[in-house]
Write a protein that holds these residues in place. Structure first.
Motif, mmCIF file in Angstrom:
data_model
loop_
_atom_site.group_PDB
_atom_site.id
_atom_site.type_symbol
_atom_site.label_atom_id
_atom_site.label_comp_id
_atom_site.label_asym_id
_atom_site.label_seq_id
_atom_site.Cartn_x
_atom_site.Cartn_y
_atom_site.Cartn_z
ATOM 1 N N PHE A 134 -0.528 5.300 -3.642
ATOM 2 C CA PHE A 134 -1.216 5.992 -2.554
ATOM 3 C C PHE A 134 -0.961 5.250 -1.242
ATOM 4 C CE2 PHE A 134 -4.400 2.921 -3.935
ATOM 5 C CZ PHE A 134 -4.992 2.495 -2.757
ATOM 6 N N VAL A 135 -0.751 6.016 -0.213
ATOM 7 C CA VAL A 135 -0.443 5.433 1.094
ATOM 8 C C VAL A 135 -1.508 5.800 2.128
ATOM 9 C CG1 VAL A 135 2.036 5.386 0.682
ATOM 10 C CG2 VAL A 135 1.001 7.429 1.700
ATOM 11 N N THR A 136 -2.382 6.741 1.794
ATOM 12 C CA THR A 136 -3.437 7.143 2.723
ATOM 13 C C THR A 136 -4.415 5.994 2.924
ATOM 14 O OG1 THR A 136 -3.272 9.449 2.019
ATOM 15 C CG2 THR A 136 -5.298 8.775 3.143
ATOM 16 N N ARG A 137 -4.671 5.675 4.160
ATOM 17 C CA ARG A 137 -5.629 4.617 4.486
ATOM 18 C C ARG A 137 -6.949 5.279 4.882
ATOM 19 N NH1 ARG A 137 -3.158 -0.266 4.679
ATOM 20 N NH2 ARG A 137 -0.872 -0.229 4.789
ATOM 21 N N VAL A 138 -7.857 5.329 3.924
ATOM 22 C CA VAL A 138 -9.150 5.966 4.176
ATOM 23 C C VAL A 138 -9.939 5.174 5.205
ATOM 24 C CG1 VAL A 138 -11.294 6.723 3.098
ATOM 25 C CG2 VAL A 138 -9.145 6.871 1.824
ATOM 26 N N LEU A 139 -9.832 3.846 5.141
ATOM 27 C CA LEU A 139 -10.493 2.968 6.104
ATOM 28 C C LEU A 139 -9.478 2.455 7.110
ATOM 29 C CD1 LEU A 139 -12.626 0.906 3.568
ATOM 30 C CD2 LEU A 139 -13.514 2.601 5.180
ATOM 31 N N LYS A 140 -9.951 2.132 8.283
ATOM 32 C CA LYS A 140 -9.069 1.576 9.299
ATOM 33 C C LYS A 140 -8.565 0.207 8.853
ATOM 34 C CE LYS A 140 -11.403 3.951 13.130
ATOM 35 N NZ LYS A 140 -12.180 3.784 14.390
ATOM 36 N N GLU A 141 -7.360 -0.086 9.271
ATOM 37 C CA GLU A 141 -6.727 -1.356 8.875
ATOM 38 C C GLU A 141 -7.544 -2.538 9.402
ATOM 39 O OE1 GLU A 141 -3.968 -3.640 6.921
ATOM 40 O OE2 GLU A 141 -4.259 -1.476 6.924
#
Length: 359
Positions: free
Chosen positions: A13-20
């Motif tokens: 998975f590559v989706t970043r649900v939270l900010k980096e």
């Protein structure tokens, strides 16, 4: 799920649900509790900083603990199916209770409680998966290495020698993490579920305490579903909600009749006697009904001369007399055993306090 085409264990998975976040330590909790074996043989609870030893933290955080020992009997406590959506859990009257232990996740009790572990923020970070949940190159858990090892190890297997395990392999942790993530894919599938999860603080928030975005969650869930493989998750997560009372019964059966419950026990002696005497009273009332019916039967001419009925009446009379006495005796014995355990702990703590004050 989370496997590349070559069979490696890096996250897909590559989706970043939270900010980096700049530091991976910010993804971890402030502290974590674990148990260590004391010299006396008893386990003692300790508190530590997870950022100091991430591997030890993950071993505790992703441990199913005593559930591992009864995993072959989980069919008695729950069916093989996806977990029910949150809005339906609420609709059938279940009260969602936060329990930050993965071995309590999706266990439900008879009083309407459904224990749910909040989703850990580090499990939503692809970078964290790559750094802390990915095995080294050519780990035996990799598909491409597994076939090669099977050929090389065939002579040792035929000779009856066990192959050494790889202590650095993280496949067992990944199976638990994948299964845990999959439960949230099932629990939070609509915007209604998402709203409940946000209100109940089941999903992590941003550093400024703002909730995550529904669009990001949608993309994340669809990525997980696209690559879900039930053979890559822990067997516990193949089943949905588990009945806590049956888990307690299985746990006691596997150990000892007077052992501690898996979870939920009694907080004081009054609740202990109340719960145990309640079912004894119910059984006694049922025996009274049977004896009353038998007494009526003995008054009839047809059953007065029936030898089998006479013997059954005799047996049930003895059972009604001795049964409640034996059951109450067992409850009192269990209470005495628990009292002895409590007094032992109290005396040890008092002795340790006196020794510390005199030193």
């Amino acid at each position: 799920m989370f496997y590349t085409a070559a069979g490696e264990s890096s996250p897909q998975f590559v989706t970043r649900v939270l900010k980096e976040q700049s530091d991976s330590a910010d993804l971890l909790p402030a502290s974590y509790h674990f148990y260590e074996q004391a010299v006396s043989g008893r386990r003692r609870r300790r508190v530590a900083d997870p950022s100091q030893n991430v591997a030890a933290f993950l071993d505790t955080e992703l441990s199913l603990q005593q559930l591992e020992g009864i995993d072959k009997h989980l069919w008695l406590a729950g069916a093989k199916r996806p977990p029910t959506q949150l809005h339906l859990q609420v609709a059938i009257g279940r009260n969602i209770v936060l329990a930050d232990r993965i071995d309590l996740h999706l266990l439900w009790s008879g009083d309407g409680k459904l224990f749910v572990k909040p989703l850990s923020r580090f499990l939503l970070s692809p970078d964290f998966w790559q750094t802390h949940l990915t095995c080294l190159d050519f780990c035996p858990c990799s598909d491409r290495v597994e076939s090669a090892l099977s050929k090389e190890s065939q002579p040792a297997i035929e000779a009856g020698h066990a192959l050494p395990s790889n202590p650095t392999c993280k496949e067992s942790l990944r199976k638990v993490a994948r299964g845990f993530l999959y439960t949230y894919v099932c629990l939070v599938s609509t915007e209604s579920d998402f709203t409940i999860a946000i209100d109940k603080r089941l999903l992590p928030r941003e550093t400024d305490d703002s909730p995550i975005k529904w669009a990001q969650w949608q993309r994340f869930v669809r990525e997980i579903l696209a690559q879900h493989d039930s053979t890559r998750v822990h067997p516990r997560f193949v089943r949905a909600e588990l009945r806590l009372s049956r888990i307690n019964a299985i746990h006691r059966t596997k150990q000892f009749v007077f052992s501690e419950a898996y979870f939920g026990g009694w907080n004081n002696y009054s609740s202990f006697f109340r719960d145990n005497l309640a079912w004894i009273a119910a059984i006694t009332a049922y025996l009274v009904l049977i004896l009353t019916a038998m007494q009526v039967g003995l008054a009839t001419e047809r059953l007065q001369a029936n030898t089998a009925f006479q013997q059954a009446s005799y047996a049930f009379t003895l059972l009604a007399i001795l049964g409640p006495v034996c059951m109450v005796s067992l409850v009192v014995l269990r209470a005495l055993i628990e009292l002895a355990k409590d007094l032992r702990v109290i005396f040890k703590q008092e002795k340790r306090r006196v020794n510390t004050s005199t030193a």
